[in-house]
Design an enzyme around this catalytic site. Sequence first.
Site, PDB file in Angstrom:
ATOM      1  CB  ILE A   1     -25.035  54.917 -73.091  1.00 14.68           C
ATOM      2  CG1 ILE A   1     -25.712  56.237 -73.478  1.00 14.68           C
ATOM      3  CG2 ILE A   1     -26.082  53.885 -72.723  1.00 14.68           C
ATOM      4  CD1 ILE A   1     -26.608  56.136 -74.709  1.00 14.68           C
ATOM      5  CB  SER A   2     -21.798  57.670 -74.722  1.00 10.31           C
ATOM      6  OG  SER A   2     -20.883  58.384 -75.522  1.00 10.31           O
ATOM      7  CG  ASN A   3     -18.982  61.731 -73.052  1.00 10.25           C
ATOM      8  OD1 ASN A   3     -18.071  61.031 -73.427  1.00 10.25           O
ATOM      9  ND2 ASN A   3     -19.192  62.936 -73.548  1.00 10.25           N
TER      10      ASN A   3
END
Length: 692
Positions: free
Chosen positions: A309-311
């Site tokens: 997720i995300s980065n």
Amino acid sequence: MSIRTRVLLPVLALAGATLAACGAYHHHDDEPEVLNLAPDFLGTVSATSYDGLSDDLLTAGLGAIGLAGPTPAYADPARPTASELRRNAIYANYRAVLDIAAYSGYGTLYGPNVDAAGTVTSTQGLIAGTEYLAYADDGSGQQNVTLMVQVPASFDPDQPCIVTATSSGSRGVYGAIGSAGEWGLKNRCAVAYSDKGSGTGLYTFDDDSVNLQNGVRAPRLATGKAASFAPLLSDADRSAFAAAYPARIAFKHAHSQQNPERDWGGMTLQSVEFAFYVLNEKFGVLARDGQHHLQRFSPRNTITIASSISNGAGAALRAAEQDSKGLISGVAVSEPQVQPAASARYEVRQGAAVVSGYGKALLDYSTYAALYQPCIAALPAAPGRCTALVAKGLLAGADLPAQQADAKARLKAYGWLADSDVLQAAHAGTNVLVAVSYAYAYGKFSVTDRLCGFSFAATDANGVPLALTAAQRASSFASQNGIVGNVIYEDAAGGARAYQFGVSPSSNLADQSLDGFLCLRALVTGVDPVSGAALNPALAAQSARVRAGMAQVQASGNLHGKPAIIVQGRSDTLIPVNFASRAYLGLNAAVEGRSSQLRYIEVLNANHFDSFSNVLPASIVPLHVYLFRALDAMLAHLRHPAQALPPSQVVRTLVRSDNTSPITVLNVPPLATAPPVADAIIVSGNTVTVPD
């Protein structure tokens, strides 16, 4: 009980030959031998086995109930053990990415006690297996990217699979344990983790101490190349800085001077190579030389899904773009922090209208948000940021409500959606951290540079820098999220303060250090953000460094025909959909055309932080559920290609009226195999059209 074994490369003496002899795999003498050789980037490997009773891979022995309970205590807070730090790191990171509050869906829709099929079980969800840790480095000891592979005892050598779980945010190696890590372990896959060179690496100037790979603190000069992060400075320079700026701290993501984000894709690929090496050592037969094992698993016979997720999701996409060895079979990610290369070759529409500002860079929109979100969060008793913006001609409005409305309007004009309005104030502090940290990282500035007047430290109630206690330093591996302390504005009138308390010299107002954030904005744009004039030579040189670093992290959009699913919430206020997922879909269409197998799922009422689903129940549902559904769909497709991926679509969720109503499948409906026209996301040529 746990069994701890430390070994050196090139061979992991873990009874691999015995395990292989008991399985279905046999190597015939007339077949050419392909040796399992350690990747040249890999350092010393440690291995720890967990029985799934007293300790385990997923919950560190805490189980579903323990993860939802109070923070586990250390026997001696000033000297926590490595195993205690691991336990608390898993506890903190699991809770950081999931909403485990009452009625959130934890324990019913997701969580350790919910099995791979989505069935709620009576168990605590402990998973037995072996965990392998190593640094990836170029020999300098300055990279020291922590890689980890978890092999569950349930791993099926006849249906081998690997899932990547590169850390989200700036977190350490356990940063994705509750997202892609949990899914992979439950689905009997090996999980390949990486802290992507930005994980837990706290440096404290006052005592010159660092984190080791296992989280234990040690003196910098005594660690050699073993530190997670050790800044390059002489002891004399360290002492001088500590005396002039007491209590300041540094951390790896911002201060490694390596711009680690440019290599996040490669670091994710390294974790996959580490996973193949571990699996072949564990399950491969011995070669004729009696020293090496043979390669049993390779990309030809093993499914590898890049996820997180995300980065970490952005790293997974970059890994798929850079995958020259065919290591990755498919991609399934959520809310990716991905930065598509600027291009006029595609267009993004919502309904009939072209959207504003699609495809902007992270530091561009985070520095813009860092100007206006603190105004939106301002209170009538402290309107300083809004007042100062008005005085500089950057905001309009006769009173605070009008000024805050104008700030929201400017953000929407820049590319945020109206869906983010309710979340703008809550993101002010996060975007401040992102803006300062990433400016340091992209420009490769040192711990002593005080870029735009900013540094980092813990603070007291009045914003005055305060030294970390011995216990805080000792537990930093478990308690920090990779970005540590508060942002300090060194140039504040009256002395250094946490940015919230900073009085700008240009305004003499308590405007939350606006001067410093205007400086950061100048680094991105290359001009004075108030007057539009050219920057002075020193600031122009810093701007050139920052913008060069920003250029190094742009995504190509070329997934080389790999099947991929991106999931993102329309209300995402930290990584808005117009800047990331929608733009990436457009760039991918422009680059790959008809060979693209990318699908995009946009979830209404979902944002970047699932914890908001209990803070703002009338606005937010958990996105986590859809990451797991995307992973389920990807694994099914890769094992049975005739099973099609879900089409790109908008998912219309149902929010709750209050936080005592449980989230159920009625709130988070399944992905549609054939979405209605009103919900279908269409890619036509190079135009992406997302329905309202």
